[in-house]
Design a protein around this motif. Structure first.
Motif, mmCIF file in Angstrom:
data_model
loop_
_atom_site.group_PDB
_atom_site.id
_atom_site.type_symbol
_atom_site.label_atom_id
_atom_site.label_comp_id
_atom_site.label_asym_id
_atom_site.label_seq_id
_atom_site.Cartn_x
_atom_site.Cartn_y
_atom_site.Cartn_z
ATOM 1 N N UNK A 98 0.622 -1.361 0.092
ATOM 2 C CA UNK A 98 0.085 0.156 -0.290
ATOM 3 C C UNK A 98 0.974 1.428 -0.522
ATOM 4 N N UNK A 99 0.595 1.942 -1.398
ATOM 5 C CA UNK A 99 1.192 3.563 -1.096
ATOM 6 C C UNK A 99 0.435 4.332 -1.021
ATOM 7 N N UNK A 100 0.268 5.289 0.490
ATOM 8 C CA UNK A 100 -0.241 5.718 0.728
ATOM 9 C C UNK A 100 -0.072 7.029 0.974
ATOM 10 N N UNK A 101 -0.859 8.121 0.008
ATOM 11 C CA UNK A 101 -0.638 9.925 1.169
ATOM 12 C C UNK A 101 -1.976 9.744 1.852
ATOM 13 N N UNK A 102 -1.098 10.920 3.345
ATOM 14 C CA UNK A 102 -2.409 11.423 3.720
ATOM 15 C C UNK A 102 -3.455 12.480 2.781
ATOM 16 N N UNK A 103 -4.790 12.978 3.397
ATOM 17 C CA UNK A 103 -5.745 13.245 2.646
ATOM 18 C C UNK A 103 -6.395 14.239 3.095
ATOM 19 N N UNK A 104 -6.669 13.952 4.584
ATOM 20 C CA UNK A 104 -7.650 14.452 5.589
ATOM 21 C C UNK A 104 -6.198 13.915 6.645
ATOM 22 N N UNK A 105 -6.957 14.514 8.425
ATOM 23 C CA UNK A 105 -6.971 14.457 9.234
ATOM 24 C C UNK A 105 -6.875 12.700 9.471
#
Length: 126
Positions: A98-105
């Protein structure tokens, strides 16, 4: 001796920067589509580890529907990489990245990749 100490300091600093943010700890719901079907999983992050369970059953694939250990690597505050370690639970299974980015809190979004196939994934903290 001085050069060894400097090298050890650099290595320690590099390792420390990949530790997961404690704010990531918690229980999440993950959703994604693959092969025309929608899937859900529960993801629990606890430090640099935790577990994943898709709660799906597929008779043709014994790797599906198992609780799987994870490894969390967060090279920055907004980038989170999670390895779903299927190979640790059953021989013949394939790990998933899983390659994830924080998009909100409370949300992360990115890709779920396994065996050359990739799909978008949304992960929401409970």
């Amino acid at each position: 001796m001085k050069s060894k100490l400097i090298l050890m300091t650099i290595v320690s600093s590099a390792s420390f920067s990949c530790l997961a943010d404690p704010a990531l700890d918690g229980k999440y719901k993950a959703t994604w589509d693959a092969n025309g079907k929608s899937f859900e999983a529960i993801l629990v992050i606890d430090g640099n580890g935790g577990n994943w369970n898709a709660y799906a059953q597929k008779r043709a694939n014994p790797c599906v529907g198992k609780e799987v250990p994870i490894a969390v690597n967060a090279p920055s505050a907004d980038d989170i990489n999670i390895d779903l370690q299927f190979t640790k639970i059953l021989q013949g299974c394939t790990d998933v990245a899983l390659k994830l980015k924080r998009t909100g809190p409370n949300t992360l979004a990115g890709t779920r990749s396994s065996g050359g196939e990739s799909s978008n994934i949304l992960v929401t903290k409970d």
